[in-house]
Design an enzyme around this catalytic site. Structure first.
Site, PDB file in Angstrom:
ATOM      1  N   HIS A 121       0.835  -1.064   0.022  1.00 19.06           N
ATOM      2  CA  HIS A 121       0.057  -0.063  -0.001  1.00 19.06           C
ATOM      3  C   HIS A 121       0.832   1.124   0.116  1.00 19.06           C
ATOM      4  O   HIS A 121       0.434   2.309   0.356  1.00 19.06           O
ATOM      5  CB  HIS A 121      -0.977   0.071   1.293  1.00 19.06           C
ATOM      6  CG  HIS A 121      -1.790  -1.133   1.217  1.00 19.06           C
ATOM      7  ND1 HIS A 121      -2.589  -1.590   2.514  1.00 19.06           N
ATOM      8  CD2 HIS A 121      -2.509  -1.670   0.273  1.00 19.06           C
ATOM      9  CE1 HIS A 121      -3.324  -2.658   1.865  1.00 19.06           C
ATOM     10  NE2 HIS A 121      -3.465  -2.417   0.615  1.00 19.06           N
ATOM     11  N   ASN A 213      -1.984 -13.604  15.325  1.00 19.14           N
ATOM     12  CA  ASN A 213      -2.891 -12.522  15.193  1.00 19.14           C
ATOM     13  C   ASN A 213      -3.972 -12.389  16.462  1.00 19.14           C
ATOM     14  O   ASN A 213      -4.255 -13.591  16.959  1.00 19.14           O
ATOM     15  CB  ASN A 213      -3.863 -12.460  13.939  1.00 19.14           C
ATOM     16  CG  ASN A 213      -4.479 -11.180  13.949  1.00 19.14           C
ATOM     17  OD1 ASN A 213      -4.050  -9.940  13.967  1.00 19.14           O
ATOM     18  ND2 ASN A 213      -5.790 -11.218  13.718  1.00 19.14           N
TER      19      ASN A 213
END
Length: 238
Positions: A121, A213
């Site tokens: 990104h 996570n």
């Protein structure tokens, strides 16, 4: 948890072609808010939804408001690498890790010493004049007011991928190559909710898929090892 940490350590020791795929959760231990957690960016109240304010169309139609939001919520000039960033850089120096593929724009992997970092990104540390192409660093954006402009008069745009914009094809191609070749893929700090970036993990062909996570991810059911916890805290134990 101790048993899972031990298994992760064993998997890492038996691997020499590790690829890491990370998201916003990698940087939360550096004080940068993520997007989709309870107190994340997308849970806060703004005049427009964050997805709208970070879109290409909003950038072009509400340029000053875009930059006001961007400077206030997307920049973290004082953030420092945490244990996760440092461990990944260490593995690369040891020749075990071949690439870091990140959805983050904060430059923390590079600050920790990682060399092969694929930024899906883009990066908040790179900014370019849309008219003449002149380069500007993070400091120029942090210290700007209103719409930042180049000495030529052009608007200085962050080198980040906004909603409605496509990812860099060269970066995607390299990411696919690394993932296909990896003998171990570690997914960390991401819910794998953002596409097309999240779709890259399907190119992995190995048998050591690890997910680290806080909370569930879209890849958890297919992973060989799932660890629920902050990734910096987990990797610091290896």
């Amino acid at each position: 948890m101790e048993e899972k940490i031990a298994k992760l350590k064993e998997m890492v020791e038996r691997s020499d072609n590790i690829v890491f795929f990370g998201g916003a959760g990698v940087s939360t231990e550096s004080g940068i808010k993520d997007y989709r957690s309870v107190d994340g960016l997308y849970s806060q109240k703004f005049a427009y939804p964050p997805e709208t304010m970070l879109s290409h169309s909003f950038y072009t139609s509400h340029t000053e408001e875009f930059f006001e939001f961007y400077r206030a919520k997307m920049l973290a000039p004082d953030a420092q690498p945490n244990a996760a960033h440092r461990k990944l850089a260490q593995w690369e120096q040891e020749g075990k890790l071949k690439a870091v593929i990140t959805q983050n724009i904060d430059n923390l992997h590079q600050s920790a010493g990682s060399k092969e970092v694929l930024e899906l990104h883009g990066s908040a540390w790179r900014n370019y004049c849309q008219h003449c192409g002149a380069f500007y660093g993070l400091e120029r954006m942090v210290n700007s007011r209103g719409v930042p402009r180049c000495s030529c008069g052009g608007i200085i745009k962050p080198d980040v991928v906004l909603y409605e914009e496509g990812l860099d094809e060269n970066v995607i191609s390299k990411a696919v190559h690394y993932i296909r070749q990896a003998d171990m893929l570690i997914i960390g700090g991401t819910s794998l909710a953002v596409y097309p970036a999240a779709g890259l993990v399907r190119y992995y062909r190995g048998s050591k898929l690890v997910v680290i996570n806080k909370g569930d991810t879209n890849a958890s059911l297919d992973a060989d090892l799932v660890i629920d916890g902050p990734i910096g805290e987990v990797l610091s134990q290896l």
